[in-house]
Design an enzyme around this catalytic site. Sequence first.
Site, PDB file in Angstrom:
ATOM      1  CB  SER A  54      54.298 -20.101   2.809  1.00 50.01           C
ATOM      2  OG  SER A  54      53.628 -19.169   1.989  1.00 50.01           O
ATOM      3  CB  THR A  55      50.475 -22.202   0.735  1.00 51.54           C
ATOM      4  OG1 THR A  55      50.933 -21.077  -0.002  1.00 51.54           O
ATOM      5  CG2 THR A  55      49.072 -22.573   0.309  1.00 51.54           C
ATOM      6  CG  HIS A  80      55.214 -16.436   3.624  1.00 47.23           C
ATOM      7  ND1 HIS A  80      55.589 -17.282   2.609  1.00 47.23           N
ATOM      8  CD2 HIS A  80      56.377 -15.963   4.153  1.00 47.23           C
ATOM      9  CE1 HIS A  80      56.909 -17.337   2.537  1.00 47.23           C
ATOM     10  NE2 HIS A  80      57.405 -16.548   3.470  1.00 47.23           N
ATOM     11  CG  MET A 173      53.714 -21.327  -3.974  1.00 49.98           C
ATOM     12  SD  MET A 173      52.393 -20.203  -4.508  1.00 49.98           S
ATOM     13  CE  MET A 173      50.949 -20.987  -3.798  1.00 49.98           C
ATOM     14  CG  ASP A 176      60.998 -16.984   2.450  1.00 47.76           C
ATOM     15  OD1 ASP A 176      62.194 -16.618   2.442  1.00 47.76           O
ATOM     16  OD2 ASP A 176      60.158 -16.562   3.266  1.00 47.76           O
TER      17      ASP A 176
END
Length: 237
Positions: A54-55, A80, A173, A176
């Site tokens: 993600s991030t 993401h 972050m 997940d």
Amino acid sequence: MDNSADDIRKRIRAAAAQQEHHDIPPSMNADVVLPSNPRAVPPNSERLIVVGASTGGTEALKIFLTPMPGVIPPILIAQHMPEMFTKSFAARLDSLCRIRVKEAEDGEPVLPGCAYIAPGHSHLLLTLQANRYICELSQAPAVNRHRPSVDVLFRSAANAAGRNAIGVILTGMGKDGAQGMLEMKRAGCYNFAQDEASCVVFGMPREAIALGAVDEVCHLGEMAHRVLAHIASPRRS
């Protein structure tokens, strides 16, 4: 790292910490997409690598994928990212890597030497058809507030591939991917997590480690080497 890059990294981490402690409504889990049904005996000996990020993941994926040799088990990736960016992101990685990198398509066979990135509008699932691994896309509801969701990809790998799958969870972050990675471990998979020092945001790897779902914690710069070493090692019984 220069001062400006360090400042950006600190700002991202501060924003992540604020969001993780903010009261937000509960989100749905992977049950809304597919049931958990781990495969006790893999249908064949074909290895696969499944990756969640993600991030900070766009840069982490570049660092992870560029050292990979052209002959490598298939790689499925849930990052993401908004749907308008995933195709161009895959094309950029493809131009930098020895393996082929592409946006995943529904129903396409999963082939060695290729990495498949979930499109930003759909969950990416690994499925099995006539003993062949296939990409499946689903527009089922978001899981952990994300579509694509790492938990969905990881659960599908546990279901379809069992211990043939290798899990990798990178910077991001939230949580997940943690539960899905635990399901993979229970199915006999070997799992890697990026370490805190090399993460932009340590949330997703931290949650997977806390659940006991991770076998190795690695610096991002060593991750590709460690995954390749595991693939080359004798299979666990």
